[in-house]
Design a protein around this motif. Structure first.
Motif, PDB file in Angstrom:
ATOM      1  N   SER A 261       1.232  -1.496  -0.637  1.00 57.17           N
ATOM      2  CA  SER A 261       0.251  -0.084   0.544  1.00 57.17           C
ATOM      3  C   SER A 261       0.715   1.536   0.205  1.00 57.17           C
ATOM      4  O   SER A 261       1.822   1.189   0.140  1.00 57.17           O
ATOM      5  N   PRO A 262       0.669   1.854  -0.786  1.00 52.52           N
ATOM      6  CA  PRO A 262      -1.233   2.911  -1.199  1.00 52.52           C
ATOM      7  C   PRO A 262      -1.093   2.105  -2.877  1.00 52.52           C
ATOM      8  O   PRO A 262      -0.070   2.287  -3.484  1.00 52.52           O
ATOM      9  N   ASP A 286      -6.542   0.628   0.767  1.00 51.65           N
ATOM     10  CA  ASP A 286      -5.863   1.855   0.995  1.00 51.65           C
ATOM     11  C   ASP A 286      -6.183   2.039   2.350  1.00 51.65           C
ATOM     12  O   ASP A 286      -4.499   2.044   3.092  1.00 51.65           O
ATOM     13  N   THR A 290      -3.002   1.451   5.941  1.00 54.39           N
ATOM     14  CA  THR A 290      -2.820   2.122   6.893  1.00 54.39           C
ATOM     15  C   THR A 290      -3.019   1.647   8.117  1.00 54.39           C
ATOM     16  O   THR A 290      -2.346   2.068   9.199  1.00 54.39           O
ATOM     17  N   SER A 293      -1.095  -1.466   9.800  1.00 49.10           N
ATOM     18  CA  SER A 293       0.196  -1.227   9.928  1.00 49.10           C
ATOM     19  C   SER A 293       0.406  -0.185  10.985  1.00 49.10           C
ATOM     20  O   SER A 293       1.479  -0.181  11.149  1.00 49.10           O
ATOM     21  N   GLU A 294      -0.573   0.840  11.172  1.00 48.70           N
ATOM     22  CA  GLU A 294      -0.194   1.166  12.796  1.00 48.70           C
ATOM     23  C   GLU A 294      -0.780   0.469  13.758  1.00 48.70           C
ATOM     24  O   GLU A 294      -0.006   0.599  15.413  1.00 48.70           O
TER      25      GLU A 294
END
Length: 444
Positions: A261-262, A286, A290, A293-294
Motif C-alpha cells: 500500500s498505497p 488503502d 494504513t 500498519s499502525e
C-alpha cells in the motif's frame, strides 16, 4: 410433560422436515421483498432461531457424533471481541454495538450448528425448495427490473412492508448467486430432469443477477463459473493445491495490500477509476492498510470501523467508513483485531477447506460446491462485512447452503475431523486476548 416426552416430539422426522422447509421457503421471499437492514430483520433471525434450535435436542445421525466446530468459531471470535472491549486498544471500540451485533452472531452460529446435523432425506426435500425459489425469484427480478412486475403485487407473500427501492437488490442478488450454485450441486448429473433444472436455474439466475445493480454479485458469478469449469480439469494431483490456493487468496490479497500500500494511482484518469465501485474500494482498502500498519498487533478493537474517522482527502466525500465497515471481511478482522484477526480467519478457512475437500473431492458435486465457496469468498471480499441483521442472515444462508451442498455427497468424512483449524482458532483467541489484555493494562 416430561423431558423425554418433549424430546420424543422434537425428534419426529416430520416436525424437523416441516420446520426446516419453512425456513428455506420463507427466506428467499423475505430477501426479495423485505431485506433492507431494517429492524424487522432481527425478528426474522430470531424466528429462524426459534424454529431451528429444537433440532439441537435431537440425537446425532446414526454413526455420527455432534459437530462443535461452529461453536469453536463463535467462542474464538467472542473471546477476541470481549477482550478488546474490556481492555480497549483504541478509543474507537463500540460497546453498544457489541450487544446488538454479537447477539445476532450467536443466533447465526447456533442455527448453522443445529442445521449441520441434517439428514439425506431432508436434503432431498430442501433441494426442491431451493430450486423452485431460485427460479421464482429469478423470474420476479427480471419482471421487476423490466417494469413488468410491481413488487407490491407480491405483498400477500410476506408479513413485513415491501421494500420498493432497488437498493436492496444487492442482498437478494447474493442469495440468488448462492442458490444457483446450490441447485447445480444438488441436481447436476442426477438424471436428465434434474440436470435440466440446474441449467434452467443457472441461466435464469445469471440473467437476473446481470439485470441488478450489484457489481460484486456479477463479478462473483463470472469468476465462480471459471472455477466451476476449472474443476473439470483431469489433474487430481494438483486439485488440492488449486483449491487451497483459491482459499489463500482470501487472506493473501489483504495481507499483500498492507505490504505494498498505497495501491491507488496518482493519475485521476486511470482506468481503475473508470468504475466508481472499483475506485471506491481501492481508496477503502488503502485506508485499511494504513490502519493495520499502525496497529498491526492488537488492532483497534471490536466495532472500531464504525467510529474511526477518515482524514480529510482520504476518501472522496466520506468522513467515515461507508456503512461503518471496510467492505471486506478480512480487512474488518485485520483492522479490529490486528494480526490475531488474520490468524483467526486462517483457522476458519482451514477448517472449512478440509471439510469441503474431504466431503466433495471426486464427487459429482465437486465443481459446483467449490464454485459456491468461491462465490461467497468474492462477495464477502467486496461487500458485506458488518453485523447488521440482513448481513448476518446473508452469511447464515451462505454457510447453510454450503453445508447442505457438501453434505449431499455420499462420503462418510465429516467436519469433526477438522482439528487443525480448531486448534488455530483456539490458540489465536487465547494468546491474542492475553496480548490485548496486557496492552490495555501495562501497555506492552
Amino acid at each position: 410433560m416430561s423431558t423425554n416426552g418433549i424430546k420424543k416430539i422434537l425428534n419426529l422426522k416430520f416436525f424437523n422436515e416441516v420446520v426446516i422447509s419453512l425456513v428455506f421457503l420463507f427466506f428467499p421471499i423475505y430477501v426479495f421483498l423485505n431485506a433492507h437492514n431494517a429492524h424487522y430483520a432481527d425478528y426474522v433471525l430470531a424466528g429462524f432461531f426459534l424454529l431451528i434450535i429444537p433440532r439441537a435436542l435431537q440425537q446425532p445421525l446414526p454413526g455420527k457424533t455432534r459437530d462443535y466446530s461452529a461453536l469453536v468459531m463463535l467462542w474464538g471470535y467472542g473471546v477476541l471481541a470481549i477482550a478488546s472491549l474490556l481492555f480497549p486498544p483504541s478509543q474507537y471500540v463500540d460497546h453498544f454495538w457489541f450487544l446488538k451485533a454479537f447477539s445476532r452472531i450467536v443466533l447465526g452460529f447456533l442455527i448453522i450448528w443445529a442445521i449441520a446435523n441434517i439428514s439425506s432425506r431432508e436434503i432431498a426435500l430442501i433441494r426442491w425448495i431451493i430450486a423452485a425459489s431460485s427460479i421464482f425469484i429469478s423470474i420476479a427480478i427480471l419482471l421487476h427490473f423490466n417494469s413488468i412486475l410491481d413488487k407490491h403485487a407480491l405483498k400477500f407473500l410476506t408479513f413485513f412492508p415491501v421494500i420498493a427501492a432497488d437498493n436492496n437488490d444487492k442482498i437478494y442478488s447474493f442469495w440468488l448467486l448462492f442458490a444457483i450454485w446450490s441447485t447445480v450441486a444438488l441436481f447436476m448429473k442426477k438424471g436428465a430432469v434434474k440436470s435440466t433444472i440446474s441449467i434452467i436455474c443457472y441461466v435464469l439466475g445469471t440473467l437476473a443477477i446481470f439485470s441488478s445493480t450489484s457489481e460484486s454479485a456479477k463479478l462473483a458469478l463470472v469468476l465462480s463459473t471459471v472455477v466451476f469449469f476449472l474443476c473439470f480439469i483431469p489433474a487430481k494431483k494438483f486439485k488440492k493445491e488449486l483449491y487451497f490456493s483459491l482459499f489463500l487468496l482470501f487472506i493473501l490479497l489483504p495481507l499483500l495490500w498492507v505490504i505494498v500500500s498505497p495501491i491507488k494511482p496518482n493519475n485521476p484518469d486511470s482506468i481503475l477509476y473508470s468504475n466508481w465501485a472499483i475506485g471506491a474500494r481501492i481508496h477503502l482498502y488503502d485506508f485499511c492498510a494504513t490502519l493495520v500498519s499502525e496497529k498491526l498487533i492488537t488492532g483497534y478493537g471490536f466495532g472500531s470501523t464504525l467510529n474511526i474517522p477518515i482524514p480529510a482527502g482520504g476518501l472522496p466525500g466520506w468522513a467515515e467508513f461507508p456503512g461503518g465497515h471496510p467492505h471486506n471481511i478480512s480487512f474488518l478482522l485485520f483492522v479490529e483485531f490486528g494480526i490475531f484477526g488474520l490468524f483467526y480467519l486462517v483457522g476458519v478457512l482451514l477448517m472449512w477447506f478440509k471439510f469441503l475437500f474431504n466431503r466433495v473431492s471426486g464427487t459429482k458435486q465437486e465443481p459446483a460446491v467449490w464454485a459456491l465457496a468461491f462465490s461467497g469468498a468474492i462477495v464477502y471480499s467486496l461487500s458485506f462485512s458488518v453485523w447488521v441483521p440482513d448481513v448476518v442472515l446473508s452469511y447464515l444462508m451462505f454457510f447453510t447452503l454450503l453445508t447442505l451442498a457438501a453434505k449431499s455427497t455420499e462420503t462418510t468424512k465429516d467436519l469433526v475431523e477438522n482439528r487443525l483449524g480448531e486448534k488455530i482458532i483456539f490458540s489465536t483467541s487465547v494468546f491474542g486476548s492475553m496480548i490485548i489484555i496486557l496492552n490495555g493494562t501495562i501497555g506492552v
